[in-house]
Design a protein around this motif. Structure first.
Motif, short mmCIF file in Angstrom:
data_model
loop_
_atom_site.label_atom_id
_atom_site.label_comp_id
_atom_site.label_asym_id
_atom_site.label_seq_id
_atom_site.Cartn_x
_atom_site.Cartn_y
_atom_site.Cartn_z
N LEU A 269 1.06 -1.17 0.22
CA LEU A 269 0.12 -0.02 0.18
C LEU A 269 0.81 1.33 0.04
O LEU A 269 0.71 2.07 -0.75
CB LEU A 269 -0.99 0.05 1.23
N TYR A 270 1.82 1.23 1.03
CA TYR A 270 2.73 2.50 0.85
C TYR A 270 3.44 2.72 -0.55
O TYR A 270 3.41 3.71 -0.99
CB TYR A 270 4.06 2.29 1.84
N LEU A 271 3.94 1.60 -1.27
CA LEU A 271 4.56 1.67 -2.55
C LEU A 271 3.52 2.27 -3.60
O LEU A 271 3.99 2.89 -4.42
CB LEU A 271 5.21 0.37 -2.84
N GLY A 272 2.29 1.63 -3.46
CA GLY A 272 1.22 2.30 -4.21
C GLY A 272 1.16 3.71 -4.08
O GLY A 272 0.95 4.48 -4.95
N GLY A 273 1.01 4.18 -2.91
CA GLY A 273 0.78 5.66 -2.46
C GLY A 273 2.13 6.42 -3.09
O GLY A 273 2.03 7.34 -3.67
N LEU A 274 3.23 5.84 -2.94
CA LEU A 274 4.48 6.30 -3.61
C LEU A 274 4.34 6.54 -5.00
O LEU A 274 4.87 7.67 -5.51
CB LEU A 274 5.58 5.83 -2.95
N THR A 275 4.05 5.54 -5.77
CA THR A 275 3.90 5.54 -7.09
C THR A 275 2.85 6.82 -7.46
O THR A 275 3.23 7.55 -8.65
CB THR A 275 3.45 4.11 -7.56
N ALA A 276 1.81 6.81 -6.68
CA ALA A 276 0.73 7.86 -7.15
C ALA A 276 1.51 9.36 -6.80
O ALA A 276 1.06 10.19 -7.48
CB ALA A 276 -0.50 7.53 -6.27
N VAL A 277 2.21 9.54 -5.64
CA VAL A 277 2.71 10.78 -5.65
C VAL A 277 3.84 10.93 -6.63
O VAL A 277 3.80 12.06 -7.05
CB VAL A 277 3.29 10.80 -4.26
N CYS A 278 4.53 10.20 -7.07
CA CYS A 278 5.33 10.17 -8.19
C CYS A 278 4.70 10.74 -9.66
O CYS A 278 5.31 11.40 -10.16
CB CYS A 278 6.28 9.08 -8.41
#
Length: 315
Positions: A269-278
């Protein structure tokens, strides 16, 4: 890794990329005195149009209609009529995804629509002539990097926005079910890599749009002759390719570090959110830089991200 060591590593890495990207061998050209007039014309056309005879394309439009007759053998209105009819016996239809090669190039000064005509061939028996502007609108260079640039340029905004909506919704449900979900910049993990990745993406977006603004012809040449080797490119393109490699390297380090700090479910979930922020960073900075707003915005983003990271480290 401590905050100071992480910053030192990041600064050293970026400085190394800047230094190695300065190297440019430049093109190797033959002795101009030994070239024929036709070869000189070909080089002149290549310089301004970035492709020449024997260049390979892939048809990306639904169809590409070419005329069998040489433009000089028909009147311009007749040629245009053939191209517009799409059913003339004098025309040949090339289908999507077919590979073609540039067989010849001709300039017709009397043509008010487009004076440049290009002869393309699918094979030895299938070839014809077409206006250059119509050709380039329906083909892509036969190179995976060029085709990726085409695909990414066409759909990236919709894909990014849709992906962001999905991630935001997932975070909303997550927060309702369980407070304290981790997210970069706001409730981050004690790692410098996620912040470094966001900053790299934002910087690359600014650099990409800057090339579009100040060096469009160099980007067009790169589009027709792409390379992942920053050493053989001009400085600005070498920096951009270096930043892409840096994003890949830091992204791998980020995934490894996140999985060490969070359980598998939370890490995903964190990596998914990080991808969205990027993704949001890329869209915002690539668009705002076209209006010169991206430069001060990038400085403000660096200050914000580093302060948030420093605050998170001190907790």
């Amino acid at each position: 890794m401590s905050m100071r060591r992480s910053l030192s590593f990041f600064h050293f890495f970026i400085l190394s990329l800047l230094l190695v990207s300065c190297y440019n061998r430049g093109p190797i050209t033959p002795d101009a005195w030994n070239l024929t007039e036709q070869q000189l014309d070909s080089i002149s056309f290549y310089t301004t149009h970035h492709y020449t005879q024997n260049y390979n394309f892939v048809v990306t439009g639904d169809s590409l209609v070419v005329v069998a007759q040489e433009p000089g053998a028909m009147s311009i209105p007749d040629v245009v009529s053939v191209l517009n009819s799409h059913i003339s016996l004098d025309s040949i239809t090339l289908r999507k995804y077919e590979r073609i090669v540039v067989a010849d190039i001709m300039t017709v000064p009397s043509d008010t629509i487009d004076s440049v005509w290009v002869k393309v061939a699918r094979d030895q028996l299938t070839f014809g002539w077409i206006h250059e502007n119509e050709l380039l609108a329906k083909v892509s260079p036969d190179d995976p990097i060029s085709q990726f640039i085409d695909l990414f340029s066409d759909v990236h905004l919709l894909v990014f926005l849709a992906f962001c909506v999905v991630i935001v919704a997932a975070y909303g449900v997550r927060r309702l079910m369980r407070r304290g979900a981790k997210i970069v910049h706001f409730n981050d993990i004690p790692s410098f890599y996620p912040t470094a990745l966001c900053l790299l993406v934002a910087s690359s977006a600014v650099l990409y749009s800057s090339i579009q603004l100040f060096g469009p012809e160099s980007w067009r040449h790169f589009y027709y002759h792409p390379s992942l080797n920053p050493f053989g490119l001009p400085l600005h393109l070498g920096l951009f390719v270096s930043s892409v490699w840096a994003i890949i390297i830091v992204a791998i380090a980020t995934v490894d570090d996140v999985t060490k700090h969070l359980p598998l479910g939370s890490a995903i979930l964190y990596l998914g959110g990080l991808t969205a922020v990027c993704a949001v960073d890329y869209v915002i900075f690539s668009i705002t830089t076209l209006y010169y707003i991206g430069y001060p915005l990038l400085i403000a983003y660096f200050i914000f991200a580093l302060r948030r990271l420093s605050l998170q480290e001190s907790i």
